[in-house]
Structures are given as C-alpha cells and as structure tokens.
Design an enzyme around this catalytic site. Structure first.
Site, short mmCIF file in Angstrom:
data_model
loop_
_atom_site.label_atom_id
_atom_site.label_comp_id
_atom_site.label_asym_id
_atom_site.label_seq_id
_atom_site.Cartn_x
_atom_site.Cartn_y
_atom_site.Cartn_z
N GLU A 105 18.98 48.06 43.69
CA GLU A 105 19.78 48.54 42.55
C GLU A 105 20.61 47.39 41.96
O GLU A 105 20.80 47.31 40.75
CB GLU A 105 20.66 49.71 42.99
CG GLU A 105 19.82 50.95 43.29
CD GLU A 105 20.63 52.12 43.83
OE1 GLU A 105 21.22 51.94 44.92
OE2 GLU A 105 20.68 53.17 43.19
N GLU A 125 16.00 55.32 50.96
CA GLU A 125 17.04 56.37 51.00
C GLU A 125 16.49 57.72 51.45
O GLU A 125 17.16 58.46 52.17
CB GLU A 125 17.69 56.53 49.62
CG GLU A 125 18.75 55.49 49.31
CD GLU A 125 18.18 54.27 48.61
OE1 GLU A 125 16.96 54.01 48.76
OE2 GLU A 125 18.95 53.58 47.92
N1 3HC Z 1 23.90 49.38 56.68
C1 3HC Z 1 24.56 49.09 57.81
N2 3HC Z 1 24.02 48.40 58.82
C2 3HC Z 1 22.76 47.97 58.67
C3 3HC Z 1 22.01 48.26 57.52
C4 3HC Z 1 22.64 48.99 56.49
N3 3HC Z 1 22.02 49.26 55.33
N4 3HC Z 1 20.76 47.74 57.66
C5 3HC Z 1 20.75 47.14 58.87
N5 3HC Z 1 21.94 47.28 59.46
C6 3HC Z 1 22.34 46.73 60.77
C7 3HC Z 1 21.62 47.40 61.92
O1 3HC Z 1 22.32 48.56 62.34
C8 3HC Z 1 21.62 46.30 62.96
O2 3HC Z 1 22.89 46.30 63.56
P1 3HC Z 1 23.07 45.88 65.11
O3 3HC Z 1 22.48 44.51 65.21
O4 3HC Z 1 24.53 45.98 65.31
O5 3HC Z 1 22.27 46.92 65.85
C9 3HC Z 1 21.49 45.03 62.14
O6 3HC Z 1 21.90 45.37 60.81
C10 3HC Z 1 20.07 44.46 62.08
O7 3HC Z 1 19.20 45.51 61.69
P2 3HC Z 1 17.78 45.75 62.39
O8 3HC Z 1 17.95 45.68 63.87
O9 3HC Z 1 17.22 46.98 61.80
O10 3HC Z 1 17.01 44.44 61.91
P3 3HC Z 1 15.51 44.26 61.46
O11 3HC Z 1 15.38 42.83 61.12
O12 3HC Z 1 14.60 44.88 62.45
O13 3HC Z 1 15.38 45.11 60.11
C11 3HC Z 1 15.96 45.89 57.92
C12 3HC Z 1 16.06 44.73 58.96
C13 3HC Z 1 14.51 46.02 57.44
C14 3HC Z 1 16.82 45.50 56.76
C15 3HC Z 1 16.41 47.20 58.57
O14 3HC Z 1 17.66 47.00 59.18
C16 3HC Z 1 16.56 48.37 57.63
O15 3HC Z 1 15.58 49.00 57.28
N6 3HC Z 1 17.81 48.69 57.24
C17 3HC Z 1 18.11 49.87 56.53
C18 3HC Z 1 17.95 49.69 55.07
C19 3HC Z 1 18.31 50.93 54.31
O16 3HC Z 1 18.06 52.04 54.69
N7 3HC Z 1 18.92 50.68 53.15
C20 3HC Z 1 19.29 51.72 52.25
C21 3HC Z 1 20.70 52.07 52.50
S1 3HC Z 1 21.20 53.42 51.51
C22 3HC Z 1 21.58 52.75 50.03
O17 3HC Z 1 21.42 51.59 49.81
C23 3HC Z 1 22.11 53.72 49.01
C24 3HC Z 1 22.26 53.06 47.68
O18 3HC Z 1 21.68 53.86 46.72
C25 3HC Z 1 23.67 52.82 47.30
#
Ligand code: 3HC
Ligand code: NAI
Length: 704
Positions: A105, A125
């Site tokens: 976004e 999401e």
């Molecule tokens: N918010 C908070 N913490 C997050 C995060 C997020 N969006 N994404 C990752 N983290 C944290 C994890 O909890 C983890 O924390 P830890 O080391 O303390 O356990 C750390 O970052 C590393 O994450 P991963 O272990 O998952 O690392 P990978 O390298 O395996 O994966 C990734 C990286 C592909 C970015 C994966 O973390 C992921 O898919 N994250 C979620 C992304 C997501 O869902 N984003 C959408 C959020 S909702 C949103 O954006 C709404 C918008 O419209 C405003």
C-alpha cells in the site's frame, strides 16, 4: 531511540530509507517518520524527485500486526499515504524481498515502482482475517484493474516481480544494486520531463456481477468459514462505485471493522503462535544445529515414502531402506506414482520427477547408512522391532548422526535407551501424507540434547513444515487429544446419532472433515490395532471405541473395503448411508443397555468432542507435554483440520470462557461416564479464577 526513517539528499534526488529490522513492519514511529519526511520534502524546492527504499532483507512486510490488538497510535498509515502521494515531485518506490500488505500500500502511494528481480508482492491480509486498510482496496484496482486486484486480495499469496510487471503493479525489474537503479530511474524520469503519476487519480472499470460471483466462489473454496473475502469484495466495489475520497471512507469502515472480528483475532493469534513454537526454553543460539545434508529412512511404506518426498523436494539426498527388494520396489513405485500424479495435476514439471527420484536411493543394506547425517525410522509400530533397528543403527551410523523415529505411540525413552547415544535420539512425528501435511511433532526424550532439538526445528523449516515440541507421552500432543475426541464420536453412534449427523455437526463447526469420515478414509483398522496393542491400559468400559471394533470384526474398514461408517460406491468417495452399520450400532446399544436418544443436537456433538479435547489439552499443559497453549493450537490447526479461524482448541476455549467449558464438562460427567469428564485441575483452577489459558501463559512468561 533511532528513527526508522531517514532522508539522504543526493543532488536533486531525496532518498527516504526505512530501516526497522527484521522485516520493516510498519510501526507508529515509521508512520511518524514518513509523515515528517513527506511534509519536509513537499516544501523543498531543491528536490526534484523522491526515492523510497528499505534497508535489510525486505521491503516493508506490512503493518505491525502486534499493534492491531490495541488502540493504534497516530498517525494512521492511510493519512500518511495521502500526504506522501500528494508530493509535488515524482516518487519512485524501490521494492525487494517480500513487500506485503501495508508495504504494497505504501508502494501504491508512490508514483512509479521498480522491483528487484527476486521481489515478491502480495496482500496476505485475508489470511489474518482483515481487509487492507491503507487504501489498497481503492488504489490497487485503479492501477491493475479491479479483477486482478480482487484476485490478489482474495488469494492472499504474493506474486513474483515478473508477474507484478505483467499486471502493471511494477514498472521495471532490476538486478543488482537496487538503490542505484532507483536513482538512475528517477534521473531518467526527470530527463524525460515526467512528473507525479498518482494512482488515486486513475479510473476503474467496473466488474460485472458474473465476474464477482466467479471470484467469490473461488474465494469461498479457498477460505472456508470466514467473512473476510466478502468484505474485500465490498471494499473493492467502492473503488468503481464511488469517487476516490468516498471509497477511502468505505474501506476505512470495513477494514477497521474487520480487525474486531473473532476470526481475525483467531488468525492473528495463530500468526504469532506459529512463530513462537520454535522458541524452546533452554535451547539457545549456542545450541548450533547440526548440519543435515543426507538422510536415511528405514521403511518405505506410507510414511517412509512420503517423508522421503518431503526431503527430496528441497534437494536433500535420501537413502531409503526396506527389508527386501520387493518391498523397496513397492515403496519407490508409490513415490514415483505420487510424483506422477503431481505432474498430472500441474503441480510439478515432468522433468522434476526424475530429478527428485534421482535424490532417493533405494537400498536393502543398513551399511548404506554409514555416512548419513540423520536416520529416520518408519517401520511397523512395534517396540521390539524398533529397539532392534535402533541397536543396529547405533552400530552402523557415524558419531554425531541423529537417530530419529516416526513412531506415533511408542515410548521413545525406551527406544533411546537401547543405544549408546541416547542424547542423539529424537522423535520426528510426521503426518500422513507426509509430503503434504505441514505439521511435524518434535518429540524430545528425557535425554535428547539441546542441539538435536535445535536441528529438528531447523530441519522442519527447511522442509517447509511447522515443528512443535512435545514431551514423550502416549500419542504426544496431537493423538493424545484425539483419544477423547474419538471416544465421543464413537459413543455418540451408540447413543443414537448417525455418522452423517455427527460429521455434519463437526464440519459445521469448521473441522476440515468429520472424524468418522476420517476414520473411514484412513482405515478403521488403524485405530483398532493400536487399541489392541494397548488393551491393558484402556478403560474397562465396553462401549469404549466399540463402534469401530464392531466394524473391524465385520471387515468394514472404510473406503478401502467400500463399507465402514458409511458406504461407498466403487471408485467414489461420496459418503452414502450404510444401513447395516446403523443396525449394528442400534443392536449393540441395546446389548450394552445404552439408551438411544433422538434429541442429540449439533451443539451437544460439538461440545462433547471439542470440550473433551480441550480438557485433555489442559492436562497436557499441566504435565508440560506441550510448552504453551498456542503450541497445541498450532498442532491442531496445522495437523488435524481444526478451523484456523477459530484459532485452535485452546484459543477457542478462552473465547467460549473456561467457566462455560467447566460447567459443560460437569454436565456431561453427570450425563455420561464421570471418569471421562473429570475436569483437568488447571482448567478448573483457571475457570474458578475467571482466568484463561492465554492469561496463564502470559503469567508464566512474565519476568519474576
Ligand atoms: N508485524 C509484526 N511482526 C512481524 C510481521 C508483521 N507484519 N511480519 C513478521 N513479523 C515478525 C515475526 O513475528 C518474527 O518475529 P520473531 O523473530 O520475534 O519471531 C520476525 O518478524 C521474522 O518473521 P518470520 O520469522 O516470519 O521471518 P521469515 O523470513 O520466515 O518471513 C515474512 C518473513 C514473509 C515477511 C513473514 O514474516 C510474513 O509473512 N509476515 C507477515 C506479513 C503480513 O501478514 N503482512 C500484512 C500485515 S496486515 C497489513 O499490512 C494491513 C495493512 O492493510 C495496513
Ligand atoms: P507401513 O506399513 O506403510 O510401512 C512400514 C514399512 O516398513 C514397510 O514397507 C515394511 O516393509 C518396512 N519394514 C518393516 N520392517 C523393516 C525393517 N526391519 N527394516 C526396514 N524396513 C522395514 O507403515 P506406516 O503407516 O508407514 O507407519 C510407519 C511408522 O510411522 C509407524 O511407526 C507408524 O506408527 C508411524 N506413523 C504412521 C502414520 C500413518 O498415518 N500411517 C502417521 C504417523 C506415524
């Protein structure tokens, strides 16, 4: 505190760098920083173009999910992006790693987008039960068309850079130095006299109702049980029905509302629980995982073959052992057949089959295991046999090799004890089909070394599974909790509920498949044989798992024999009524003096199945078999078809209220066998205190 947003001026180009490890999740400080930078740049006449880039391994991976649970600190991302987009200079956003959700976004509020060749962009999401809330639902349809946009929101999976370019989501793909490429791109734009190109000013072609219906149908299949896809559709619809500003307001209402839904809370709980599982108290970074480059698997049956595929799929060489060439040929034949099916379904290229089969070497000699880094035993479930094999492995395998068993029920402490290296022995409990199912229970014995536990978690990640730690006990976490669940479905058939009624209630609750249909699918004999082995430990209750014993005696073993709890036409998996089985259950109830009832409701079925499971989960927590309530939730949602949108059994229990669960356990104890319904002391204590599993866990983690 260092700010996550900094601005460097290079000639007439400003570079905004976002730096917030590990994944640049969008925090309040980041929003503030971006707003300040935007306001400053808006009035800086020396700056002719703006580049936005992230430091570290990825562009922003979205909003900081941990902020959703409370009141979000201002400013809101959507408002920051309005200011950002309105900058008078052209904005070039440079993407790398995984740009997700709010990250994309932010990119959409820029005017031009370039991406590293390995970048991925997506909107996950929907997997969190929320609707994008930083104007993605209004900007993306304007940029790539409403159908493509909706597809991305509903699918939830990211697209690669190349596909993003085809969609028009990025303008150029870059290899090498992304920052330099972004600055060069900005200079080219300036030289060509190009200015801002704001997505909010573009128009959207409406989708037809037929197009929407097709997308909705696909989404319903993909995301059962949740309303988020419908909310996505509503929000995107506003992009063509309303002017941008009004569409923005619609998205705000829908997105903010989605954060409060039970399904969103459940899915966010799982997001963090799935990452917490690998955090094992006592195991630290100092416990360096051992290198695992080659694997030996003993037993090329259902599990051994599937596990071999799981390793070969990520390029790890496997030596597969069986008793003789005929058994081995059978096993390898099944593996090839499974790969061929994947090709037919378009999930693999034909060339991949040979490459993967090339990694799986068959053998009938344990001597071929001399140099492997890890051996996994997957032979028949028989203690004497497993002990014999581990004695042999101890003799053959190199020092430091990990000796693992896939047993689902046996005491791994006893298996470890026959070796001279019990510290190197561990349980790696895969689920069938092992090349598909995400769950891996990692079972540590009383003697397993910490670095072996660390290795098991690293290996799980490598083969794209979720490892969850369990201590040794009968059935570990998952199958132990299945025991009361199965007991209740079987007993319900005697009390007057039909298999169809029971499974419909469970599927109505959200289980991927009703348990009796599961029994028919995996074979009624599987459980019966396990109980035969354990008969001395089972309750002296003649109705205990009686229905499956009756079917077993008749040779009605489920789908493979065409009859079980249900009847099946040849070649079909459609569950038909099996009147003979129903008659069998009715007769048996009479013999055992069980009163048949016609008033069994779906609610009673679900409560008896799920609450008894939760009660066992509470015992598992008290005994320390599972580390955390969230670990149990991960086991059940990734290995047992428990609905993700309910967050797993222990999260679900907290939502229902432990006092309600306790009252129900007591009620069913009065109605049925009190021995089965004795509330776990932990559950009783928490219920009486008005507490929850989550609060209990938080109190255990709090610093003393
Ligand atoms: N918010 C908070 N913490 C997050 C995060 C997020 N969006 N994404 C990752 N983290 C944290 C994890 O909890 C983890 O924390 P830890 O080391 O303390 O356990 C750390 O970052 C590393 O994450 P991963 O272990 O998952 O690392 P990978 O390298 O395996 O994966 C990734 C990286 C592909 C970015 C994966 O973390 C992921 O898919 N994250 C979620 C992304 C997501 O869902 N984003 C959408 C959020 S909702 C949103 O954006 C709404 C918008 O419209 C405003
Ligand atoms: P299976 O019967 O399909 O395969 C067992 C294989 O082991 C056969 O190919 C057999 O020839 C081979 N074998 C027997 N003795 C051997 C020996 N001494 N040396 C080498 N090979 C030998 O069994 P399945 O279902 O694959 O189960 C294997 C193990 O996995 C069991 O411990 C079982 O409890 C466990 N398990 C099974 C699950 C399932 O759904 N089938 C799920 C999780 C664990």
């Amino acid at each position: 505190m260092t700010t996550p947003v900094s601005v460097q001026i290079e000639g007439d180009i400003a570079v905004i760098t976002i730096d917030s490890p590990p994944v640049n999740a969008i925090s309040a400080a980041m929003r503030r920083g971006l707003l300040t930078a935007s306001n400053d740049l808006a009035i800086n006449e020396d700056v002719k173009a703006v580049v936005l880039i992230c430091a570290g391994r990825t562009f922003m991976a979205g909003a900081d999910i941990s902020e959703f649970a409370g009141v979000m600190a201002p400013p809101e991302l959507r408002n920051v992006l309005t200011v950002f987009e309105s900058l008078p200079q052209p904005i070039i956003v440079a993407l790398h790693g995984t740009a997700l959700g709010g990250g994309v976004e932010v990119a959409l509020a820029g005017h031009y987008r370039i991406a590293d060749v390995d970048a991925k962009l997506g909107f996950p999401e929907v997997t969190l039960g929320i609707v994008p809330g930083a104007v993605g639902t209004q900007r993306l349809p304007r940029l790539i068309g409403a159908a493509n946009a909706l597809r991305m929101f509903l699918d939830g999976k990211p697209v690669g850079a190349e596909e993003a370019r085809t969609l028009g989501l990025v303008d150029e793909i870059v290899t090498g130095d992304l920052r330099a490429a972004a600055i060069a791109y900005a200079k080219r734009l300036l030289a060509a006299g190009k200015g801002p190109r704001r997505v909010s000013e573009m128009t959207v072609t409406p989708l037809s109702e037929e197009q929407i219906a097709a997308l909705r149908a696909q989404a319903r299949k993909q995301h059962k049980g949740i309303i988020t896809p419908e909310l996505d559709i509503q929000a995107v619809r506003a992009s063509w029905e309303l002017p941008f500003e009004q569409g923005l307001a619609v998205e705000r209402a829908i997105s903010d509302g989605s954060l409060g839904t039970p399904e969103s809370k459940a899915l966010r709980h799982l997001f963090f629980a799935e990452r917490e599982v690998a955090n094992v108290p006592g195991v630290s970074k100092a416990d360096v995982p051992r290198e695992v480059k080659s694997i030996g698997i003993i037993g090329s049956g259902t599990m051994g073959g599937g596990i071999a595929m799981a390793f070969a799929n990520v390029g790890i060489a496997v030596t597969l052992i069986d008793v003789d060439q005929a058994a081995l040929d059978r096993g390898l034949g099944t593996v090839r057949k499974n790969y061929d099916t994947s090709v037919k379904r378009g999930r693999m290229q034909p060339g991949d089959v040979d490459q993967r089969m090339g990694l799986i070497k068959g053998s009938v000699s344990y001597d071929d295991l001399k140099s492997v880094d890890l051996v996994l035993e997957a032979v028949f479930e028989n203690m004497a046999l497993k002990k014999k094999i581990f004695t042999e492995l101890d003799r053959v395998c190199k020092p430091g090799a990990i000796l693992a068993t896939n047993t689902s029920t046996l005491d791994i402490n006893l298996i470890a004890a026959v070796t001279r290296r019990p510290q190197d022995v561990i349980g790696l409990h895969f689920f069938s089909p092992a090349n598909v199912m995400r769950l891996l229970e990692i079972v540590r014995t009383d003697t397993t070394a910490n670095d072996i536990v660390a290795t098991a978690f690293a290996l799980a990640k490598k083969i794209r599974k979720i490892g969850v730690l369990s201590k040794v006990c009968f059935g570990f976490i998952g199958n132990r909790m299945m025991d009361p669940y199965g007991r209740e479905v079987e007993r319900l058939t005697l009390e007057g509920a039909t298999p169809a009624q029971i499974d419909a209630a469970l599927e109505g609750f959200g289980m991927a498949m009703g348990l009796l249909a599961v029994f028919d699918m995996s074979g009624v004999d599987v459980g019966v044989k396990v109980r035969m082995e354990r008969k001395d430990e089972l309750p002296a209750d003649p109705s205990f798992y009686r229905a499956s014993a009756l079917l077993f005696d008749k040779g009605w073993l489920g789908q493979k024999t065409g009859k079980g709890y249900y009847r099946y036409e040849a070649g079909s998996r459609e569950r038909l009524v099996h009147p003979e089985a129903l008659a069998l259950f009715t007769d048996e109830a009479k013999k055992l003096g069980i009163v048949r009832r016609s008033d069994i409701t779906a609610q009673e079925i679900v409560e008896r199945c799920v609450y008894s499971m939760i009660n066992e989960g509470a015992l598992i927590l008290e005994e320390g078999v599972a580390l955390r309530p969230g670990d149990i939730d991960v086991v059940y949602t990734s290995g047992y078809g428990f609905p993700r949108w309910r967050g797993g059994p222990m999260f679900y229990a907290d939502q229902i209220g432990l006092d309600t669960i306790l009252a129900a356990l007591e009620k069913y104890g009065r109605q049925g066998n009190p021995d089965y319904w004795r509330p776990a002391p932990l559950l009783r204590k928490l219920a009486n205190e008005g507490s929850s599993f989550a609060a209990w866990q938080a109190s255990r983690q709090a610093p003393v």
